[in-house]
Design a protein around this motif. Structure first.
Motif, PDB file in Angstrom:
ATOM      1  N   PRO A   6     -26.243  -6.366  -1.776  1.00  0.00           N
ATOM      2  CA  PRO A   6     -25.289  -5.906  -0.763  1.00  0.00           C
ATOM      3  C   PRO A   6     -25.920  -5.023   0.311  1.00  0.00           C
ATOM      4  O   PRO A   6     -25.517  -5.081   1.478  1.00  0.00           O
ATOM      5  N   ILE A   7     -26.935  -4.239  -0.070  1.00  0.00           N
ATOM      6  CA  ILE A   7     -27.610  -3.410   0.935  1.00  0.00           C
ATOM      7  C   ILE A   7     -28.265  -4.299   1.993  1.00  0.00           C
ATOM      8  O   ILE A   7     -28.115  -4.076   3.196  1.00  0.00           O
ATOM      9  N   SER A   8     -28.971  -5.323   1.550  1.00  0.00           N
ATOM     10  CA  SER A   8     -29.631  -6.250   2.480  1.00  0.00           C
ATOM     11  C   SER A   8     -28.618  -7.033   3.308  1.00  0.00           C
ATOM     12  O   SER A   8     -28.846  -7.293   4.496  1.00  0.00           O
ATOM     13  N   MET A   9     -27.506  -7.384   2.688  1.00  0.00           N
ATOM     14  CA  MET A   9     -26.509  -8.179   3.403  1.00  0.00           C
ATOM     15  C   MET A   9     -25.849  -7.379   4.521  1.00  0.00           C
ATOM     16  O   MET A   9     -25.351  -7.969   5.485  1.00  0.00           O
ATOM     17  N   LEU A  10     -25.855  -6.057   4.423  1.00  0.00           N
ATOM     18  CA  LEU A  10     -25.368  -5.243   5.541  1.00  0.00           C
ATOM     19  C   LEU A  10     -26.212  -5.519   6.781  1.00  0.00           C
ATOM     20  O   LEU A  10     -25.678  -5.751   7.871  1.00  0.00           O
ATOM     21  N   LEU A  11     -27.535  -5.516   6.607  1.00  0.00           N
ATOM     22  CA  LEU A  11     -28.432  -5.768   7.737  1.00  0.00           C
ATOM     23  C   LEU A  11     -28.353  -7.221   8.196  1.00  0.00           C
ATOM     24  O   LEU A  11     -28.336  -7.499   9.396  1.00  0.00           O
ATOM     25  N   VAL A  12     -28.315  -8.140   7.236  1.00  0.00           N
ATOM     26  CA  VAL A  12     -28.213  -9.565   7.576  1.00  0.00           C
ATOM     27  C   VAL A  12     -26.955  -9.812   8.401  1.00  0.00           C
ATOM     28  O   VAL A  12     -26.986 -10.523   9.408  1.00  0.00           O
ATOM     29  N   SER A  13     -25.846  -9.224   7.979  1.00  0.00           N
ATOM     30  CA  SER A  13     -24.570  -9.442   8.656  1.00  0.00           C
ATOM     31  C   SER A  13     -24.582  -8.985  10.103  1.00  0.00           C
ATOM     32  O   SER A  13     -23.949  -9.598  10.955  1.00  0.00           O
ATOM     33  N   LEU A  14     -25.315  -7.913  10.377  1.00  0.00           N
ATOM     34  CA  LEU A  14     -25.318  -7.382  11.744  1.00  0.00           C
ATOM     35  C   LEU A  14     -26.445  -7.906  12.623  1.00  0.00           C
ATOM     36  O   LEU A  14     -26.264  -8.072  13.816  1.00  0.00           O
ATOM     37  N   PHE A  15     -27.612  -8.164  12.031  1.00  0.00           N
ATOM     38  CA  PHE A  15     -28.790  -8.359  12.870  1.00  0.00           C
ATOM     39  C   PHE A  15     -29.419  -9.750  12.862  1.00  0.00           C
ATOM     40  O   PHE A  15     -30.429  -9.946  13.522  1.00  0.00           O
ATOM     41  N   THR A  16     -28.875 -10.687  12.120  1.00  0.00           N
ATOM     42  CA  THR A  16     -29.452 -12.028  12.155  1.00  0.00           C
ATOM     43  C   THR A  16     -28.575 -12.951  12.989  1.00  0.00           C
ATOM     44  O   THR A  16     -27.422 -12.646  13.273  1.00  0.00           O
ATOM     45  N   LYS A  17     -29.150 -14.065  13.362  1.00  0.00           N
ATOM     46  CA  LYS A  17     -28.385 -15.050  14.131  1.00  0.00           C
ATOM     47  C   LYS A  17     -27.205 -15.535  13.307  1.00  0.00           C
ATOM     48  O   LYS A  17     -27.250 -15.544  12.077  1.00  0.00           O
ATOM     49  N   SER A  31     -17.169 -16.325   5.897  1.00  0.00           N
ATOM     50  CA  SER A  31     -18.421 -16.976   6.297  1.00  0.00           C
ATOM     51  C   SER A  31     -18.216 -18.468   6.491  1.00  0.00           C
ATOM     52  O   SER A  31     -18.763 -19.065   7.421  1.00  0.00           O
ATOM     53  N   PHE A  32     -17.444 -19.076   5.610  1.00  0.00           N
ATOM     54  CA  PHE A  32     -17.184 -20.507   5.700  1.00  0.00           C
ATOM     55  C   PHE A  32     -16.409 -20.844   6.981  1.00  0.00           C
ATOM     56  O   PHE A  32     -16.697 -21.839   7.641  1.00  0.00           O
ATOM     57  N   LYS A  33     -15.453 -19.991   7.346  1.00  0.00           N
ATOM     58  CA  LYS A  33     -14.627 -20.222   8.541  1.00  0.00           C
ATOM     59  C   LYS A  33     -15.341 -19.810   9.831  1.00  0.00           C
ATOM     60  O   LYS A  33     -14.917 -20.196  10.918  1.00  0.00           O
ATOM     61  N   TRP A  34     -16.419 -19.036   9.711  1.00  0.00           N
ATOM     62  CA  TRP A  34     -17.111 -18.472  10.869  1.00  0.00           C
ATOM     63  C   TRP A  34     -17.833 -19.584  11.621  1.00  0.00           C
ATOM     64  O   TRP A  34     -18.807 -20.147  11.177  1.00  0.00           O
ATOM     65  N   ARG A  35     -17.358 -19.880  12.776  1.00  0.00           N
ATOM     66  CA  ARG A  35     -17.957 -20.909  13.634  1.00  0.00           C
ATOM     67  C   ARG A  35     -18.713 -20.259  14.784  1.00  0.00           C
ATOM     68  O   ARG A  35     -18.666 -19.059  14.972  1.00  0.00           O
ATOM     69  N   LYS A  36     -19.352 -21.070  15.583  1.00  0.00           N
ATOM     70  CA  LYS A  36     -20.156 -20.567  16.700  1.00  0.00           C
ATOM     71  C   LYS A  36     -19.384 -19.528  17.501  1.00  0.00           C
ATOM     72  O   LYS A  36     -18.227 -19.687  17.797  1.00  0.00           O
ATOM     73  N   GLU A  37     -20.102 -18.440  17.805  1.00  0.00           N
ATOM     74  CA  GLU A  37     -19.471 -17.358  18.582  1.00  0.00           C
ATOM     75  C   GLU A  37     -19.487 -17.710  20.045  1.00  0.00           C
ATOM     76  O   GLU A  37     -20.375 -18.349  20.542  1.00  0.00           O
ATOM     77  N   ALA A  59     -25.892 -18.431  12.589  1.00  0.00           N
ATOM     78  CA  ALA A  59     -26.081 -19.536  11.641  1.00  0.00           C
ATOM     79  C   ALA A  59     -26.770 -19.057  10.361  1.00  0.00           C
ATOM     80  O   ALA A  59     -26.384 -19.451   9.257  1.00  0.00           O
ATOM     81  N   ILE A  60     -27.764 -18.201  10.504  1.00  0.00           N
ATOM     82  CA  ILE A  60     -28.487 -17.669   9.343  1.00  0.00           C
ATOM     83  C   ILE A  60     -27.587 -16.717   8.556  1.00  0.00           C
ATOM     84  O   ILE A  60     -27.493 -16.804   7.328  1.00  0.00           O
ATOM     85  N   SER A  61     -26.919 -15.828   9.266  1.00  0.00           N
ATOM     86  CA  SER A  61     -26.034 -14.858   8.624  1.00  0.00           C
ATOM     87  C   SER A  61     -24.929 -15.567   7.848  1.00  0.00           C
ATOM     88  O   SER A  61     -24.614 -15.195   6.715  1.00  0.00           O
ATOM     89  N   ARG A  62     -24.366 -16.588   8.449  1.00  0.00           N
ATOM     90  CA  ARG A  62     -23.279 -17.348   7.813  1.00  0.00           C
ATOM     91  C   ARG A  62     -23.739 -17.942   6.480  1.00  0.00           C
ATOM     92  O   ARG A  62     -23.088 -17.779   5.456  1.00  0.00           O
ATOM     93  N   LYS A  63     -24.892 -18.596   6.494  1.00  0.00           N
ATOM     94  CA  LYS A  63     -25.406 -19.240   5.279  1.00  0.00           C
ATOM     95  C   LYS A  63     -25.780 -18.218   4.207  1.00  0.00           C
ATOM     96  O   LYS A  63     -25.451 -18.392   3.030  1.00  0.00           O
ATOM     97  N   LEU A  64     -26.475 -17.151   4.609  1.00  0.00           N
ATOM     98  CA  LEU A  64     -26.884 -16.136   3.635  1.00  0.00           C
ATOM     99  C   LEU A  64     -25.685 -15.399   3.042  1.00  0.00           C
ATOM    100  O   LEU A  64     -25.686 -15.052   1.862  1.00  0.00           O
ATOM    101  N   ASN A  65     -24.653 -15.165   3.855  1.00  0.00           N
ATOM    102  CA  ASN A  65     -23.458 -14.512   3.339  1.00  0.00           C
ATOM    103  C   ASN A  65     -22.716 -15.411   2.356  1.00  0.00           C
ATOM    104  O   ASN A  65     -22.206 -14.925   1.342  1.00  0.00           O
ATOM    105  N   MET A  66     -22.668 -16.700   2.636  1.00  0.00           N
ATOM    106  CA  MET A  66     -22.042 -17.623   1.679  1.00  0.00           C
ATOM    107  C   MET A  66     -22.834 -17.660   0.380  1.00  0.00           C
ATOM    108  O   MET A  66     -22.249 -17.640  -0.711  1.00  0.00           O
ATOM    109  N   LEU A  67     -24.162 -17.682   0.482  1.00  0.00           N
ATOM    110  CA  LEU A  67     -25.013 -17.720  -0.710  1.00  0.00           C
ATOM    111  C   LEU A  67     -24.889 -16.428  -1.525  1.00  0.00           C
ATOM    112  O   LEU A  67     -24.604 -16.462  -2.724  1.00  0.00           O
ATOM    113  N   ALA A  68     -25.080 -15.288  -0.872  1.00  0.00           N
ATOM    114  CA  ALA A  68     -25.010 -14.004  -1.580  1.00  0.00           C
ATOM    115  C   ALA A  68     -23.604 -13.741  -2.113  1.00  0.00           C
ATOM    116  O   ALA A  68     -23.448 -13.235  -3.231  1.00  0.00           O
TER     117      ALA A  68
END
Length: 132
Positions: free
Chosen positions: A68-79, A126-132, A81-90
């Motif tokens: 969860p600590i890493s996912m905080l950074l992933v959620s804010l600072f990655t693109k 994350s699943f519903k999150w489409r292109k911004e 498409a990457i954030s969406r996939k990693l959030n679904m996985l984690a």
């Protein structure tokens, strides 16, 4: 750099807040457990719920809490498409990890339930999150 708009329609911010909520619940539950005499006695023996506390188990615990600590950074600072996939996985893996240590009392059941509910919300968002 993309600008983050503060709105609950912003999936990035919603997912970040949910990961923070989960992290606070994990931390609070652990601190709360430390106040119990029975918990402290178990820790002093080097065994927890009948299992010897080893360096490997401590490393596993560090890995788990870093998700969860890493996912905080992933959620804010990655693109997106990457954030969406990693959030679904984690968000899909964390309930399985949390269930490896079954709750022992009512407050553990409460914390585990709301953590899993928040993880379901993360996967769904994350699943519903489409292109911004």
């Amino acid at each position: 750099m993309e600008q983050i708009t503060i709105s609950w329609k912003n999936e990035r911010l919603k997912i970040f807040a949910l990961w923070l909520f989960i992290l606070f619940n994990i931390i609070f539950r652990d601190i709360h457990q430390m106040t119990l005499k029975s918990h402290l006695e178990m820790l002093l023996t080097g065994y927890y719920n009948g299992m010897e506390v080893t360096e490997i188990i401590m490393l596993f615990g560090a890995f788990v809490v870093n998700i969860p600590i890493s996912m905080l950074l992933v959620s804010l600072f990655t693109k997106q498409a990457i954030s969406r996939k990693l959030n679904m996985l984690a968000g899909s893996i964390m309930p399985l990890i949390l269930l490896t240590s079954p709750p022992t009392d009512m407050d553990d059941i409460f914390h585990l339930s709301i953590e899993i509910l928040a993880l379901v919300c993360i996967v769904r968002s994350s699943f519903k999150w489409r292109k911004e």
